[in-house]
Write an enzyme that holds these catalytic residues in place. Structure first.
Site, PDB file in Angstrom:
ATOM      1  N   LYS A  64       0.845  -1.200   0.000  1.00  0.00           N
ATOM      2  CA  LYS A  64       0.000   0.000   0.000  1.00  0.00           C
ATOM      3  C   LYS A  64       0.878   1.245   0.000  1.00  0.00           C
ATOM      4  O   LYS A  64       1.911   1.281   0.676  1.00  0.00           O
ATOM      5  CB  LYS A  64      -0.913  -0.042   1.234  1.00  0.00           C
ATOM      6  CG  LYS A  64      -1.995   1.038   1.265  1.00  0.00           C
ATOM      7  CD  LYS A  64      -2.916   0.897   2.487  1.00  0.00           C
ATOM      8  CE  LYS A  64      -4.010   1.941   2.509  1.00  0.00           C
ATOM      9  NZ  LYS A  64      -4.912   1.825   3.676  1.00  0.00           N
TER      10      LYS A  64
ATOM     11  N   SER B  38     -10.017   2.153   2.598  1.00  0.00           N
ATOM     12  CA  SER B  38      -9.048   2.855   1.789  1.00  0.00           C
ATOM     13  C   SER B  38      -8.069   1.933   1.059  1.00  0.00           C
ATOM     14  O   SER B  38      -7.465   2.358   0.082  1.00  0.00           O
ATOM     15  CB  SER B  38      -8.239   3.818   2.663  1.00  0.00           C
ATOM     16  OG  SER B  38      -7.428   3.105   3.583  1.00  0.00           O
TER      17      SER B  38
ATOM     18  N   SER C 137     -10.527  -0.070   6.830  1.00  0.00           N
ATOM     19  CA  SER C 137      -9.857   0.063   5.534  1.00  0.00           C
ATOM     20  C   SER C 137      -9.167  -1.197   5.028  1.00  0.00           C
ATOM     21  O   SER C 137      -8.711  -1.220   3.885  1.00  0.00           O
ATOM     22  CB  SER C 137      -8.826   1.196   5.589  1.00  0.00           C
ATOM     23  OG  SER C 137      -9.455   2.439   5.493  1.00  0.00           O
TER      24      SER C 137
END
Lengths: 95, 497
Positions: free
Chosen positions: B80, B160, B184
């Protein structure tokens, strides 16, 4: 509680985010939607409850107060938008 | 002809490499090919093929040199964009970190690399992890590999960690790192039919992960199944002196805990999670999950978590408050974007213009809400009150665990994946409701895992969430493993990209 455009302007300044005049009204509207949602917390009986400080009861670790790092000026400055003579450079702060 | 190698599970690839039937270079090249063919998903936003092949070659060398290669030796992963990776763009999907290349490595990615993992690139996400649809990213939307039946509409992979979810679901990498502040990891995992676990607050070091809300943020893995999640989590966890909230506790062997035997365990079903407006399909799936765990020998009990309805409003005070402090560092001085200044502009104009240009609308909104709830006169009414309600939310969980509940079963999300752009006209609070089942877990610091459990009427995956006791990820993973075995979710998205 709802806020007005003046309050939104003040908050934007406190947050150091420039908001154009035309954007202030929709921003105020969004703030009020969110604050309206948050208002529900007023219903909760919190008498005698301590505000949470740490989600897990733990003592923060301590370490010896000694220098463990340093001498990395070039790497510290490597990502600066403006660095000169080994310093971060910014617009004039003091007249 | 696309290679099937990127479809492998981590455990399969690990075992095949141990037996000498597969090299990391072969596997890594196959993943890089799959990534290049999947630009339509916009999952990988900074590709790092040179680093990947270099790490893969080193992994293969290590394997040749010694029988005892580390746990993730040669396994290709995605990272990420919130994780700082040395020398590689790490910008939290924000324009304000354009061009930022960290001079250091986050603890979690360092541990993964120390365990032999290969980094394929950086993954899309919502800006500063603020969002539930990956629509706030400076890189543009990540796209869900799943589509509704007979419908080409592009769907959100959730957020997210939307890029991580899309990449794992589309078989571009064998696993990925995510982070979870209010859901998330778990919401995008549920939207894409994969498994994601947020461990107990303090399990994974936060050092080198761009901070959003420091009392809530935790890293965790996103993977194809529970075993892979356990393997990745093992490598990601552990005490780190660089994070003062990192727990100095031994990390158990998570994979070894996966026996599937949950006889005698007590599973709680919280009545407050039956909410108005939740689709019948999700209620039905939840009931099936309850039955599956009962059939596996667990005792099912109805429980009450009375402060559940206050979790989202509590979160939307605490998270923005912490964000407004954390994001104060983006000032145009030390890293990232600085606005062009006009004649006579001073330092205040530099801050205000830089932050106006660099932050997207959702980030600005949250920073300003946080500024407001922390400002003089409102601190007690909002921030302190929210911290008190947070203490009550945690107490609800403490009480049910004290009654002997081992884990709690809930839906993971209030809906299946929705269309990109579908929420564009909704007010921000509508989007926040995505996290209604997951956010309590962050506020209470608990471990939570999303496991894919079925498809809805339109052919989209739905997930269930299990919530565990603090520090008992091993037991939680085992319960999730039992649920996974019973649910037998094997569907994959049909390839259209």
């Amino acid at each position: 509680m709802s806020i007005d455009i003046e309050t939104a302007r003040k908050v934007a300044h406190l947050a150091r985010i420039r908001v154009e005049e035309a954007e202030l009204e929709p921003l105020t509207h969004d703030f009020n939607a969110i604050l309206g949602f948050i208002e529900q917390l007023g219903e909760v009986d919190v008498a005698g409850i301590e505000p949470m400080v740490s989600v897990t009861p733990m003592r923060l670790k301590r370490r010896d107060d000694v220098v463990t790092d340093g001498d990395q000026q070039a790497r510290v400055l490597a990502n600066a938008p403006d660095a000169r003579e080994g310093f971060f450079a910014v617009p004039k702060v003091v007249e | 002809m696309m290679s099937d190698l990127p479809k492998m599970k981590i455990a399969e690839a690990r075992d095949a490499m141990r037996r000498g039937e597969l090299t990391s270079v072969e596997l890594t090249e196959a993943c890089l090919g799959a990534i290049d063919a999947a630009d339509a998903l916009n999952a990988f936003v900074h590709k790092t093929p040179e680093i990947a092949l270099d790490q893969a070659r080193q992994a293969d060398e290590r394997r040749k040199a010694s029988e005892e290669a580390p746990a993730l030796n040669g396994i290709p992963l995605g990272v990420k964009d919130l994780f700082c990776t040395r020398g590689v763009p790490s910008q939290a999907a924000s324009k304000i970190l354009d061009g930022f290349r960290p001079e250091y490595e986050s603890t979690v990615t360092r541990q993964l690399f120390d365990n032999g993992a290969v980094m394929l690139g950086k993954l899309n996400m919502d800006e500063f992890a603020m969002g539930s649809s990956n629509e706030t990213s400076t890189y543009g939307n990540a796209v869900n590999p799943w589509r509704r039946r007979q419908d080409d509409a592009a769907l959100t992979p959730g957020g997210s960690s939307g890029g991580s979810a899309a990449a794992v679901a589309a078989d571009l990498c064998l696993g990925a790192t995510g982070t979870d502040t209010g859901g998330s990891i778990r919401q995008p995992a549920a939207f894409t039919g994969i498994t994601g676990i947020k461990p107990t607050y303090g399990r994974c070091s936060r050092w080198g992960i761009v901070a959003f809300a420091s009392s809530l943020d935790q890293a965790g893995p996103m993977a194809r199944d529970v075993r892979d999640a356990a393997i990745l989590l093992q490598a990601m966890c552990g005490h780190d002196p660089l994070d003062s909230t990192s727990a100095d506790l031994p990390v158990p062997d998570f994979e070894a805990a996966l026996t599937g035997d949950i006889r005698g365990k007590t599973i709680g079903i919280p009545r407050e999670y039956h909410m108005d407006g939740i689709p019948d399909e999700i209620e039905a799936l939840w009931a099936q999950g309850r039955q599956m765990l009962a059939d596996a020998g667990a005792k099912i009990v109805d429980i009450s978590l009375p402060h559940t309805k206050y979790a989202l409003p509590t979160y939307y005070v605490i998270a923005p408050a912490e964000a407004s402090s954390n994001l104060a560092r983006y000032d145009g001085v030390r890293f990232g974007h600085r606005a062009k200044l006009a004649q006579g502009d001073g330092i205040t104009e530099m801050y205000e213009k830089t932050r106006a240009e660099g932050f997207g609308n959702e980030v600005k909104r949250r920073v300003m809400i946080g500024t407001y709830v922390l400002s003089a006169g409102f601190y007690d009414a909002y921030y302190n009150r929210a911290r008190k309600v947070r203490a009550l939310i945690k107490r609800d969980f403490d009480e049910v665990f004290a009654q002997g509940v081992d884990a709690i079963l809930t839906p993971a999300t209030p809906s299946a994946a929705f269309g990109l752009g579908e929420m564009a006209d909704a007010d921000p609070v509508q989007m926040y409701l995505n996290d209604v089942f997951t956010v309590t877990v962050n506020l209470a610091g608990l471990p939570g895992i999303a496991v894919p459990a079925g498809l809805d009427g339109q052919g989209l995956p739905l997930g269930l969430q299990l919530i565990g006791r603090p520090w008992e990820e091993a037991d939680l993973l085992n319960t999730a493993y039992a649920l996974e075995r019973a649910a037998q979710f094997v569907e994959k998205p049909a390839r259209w990209w």
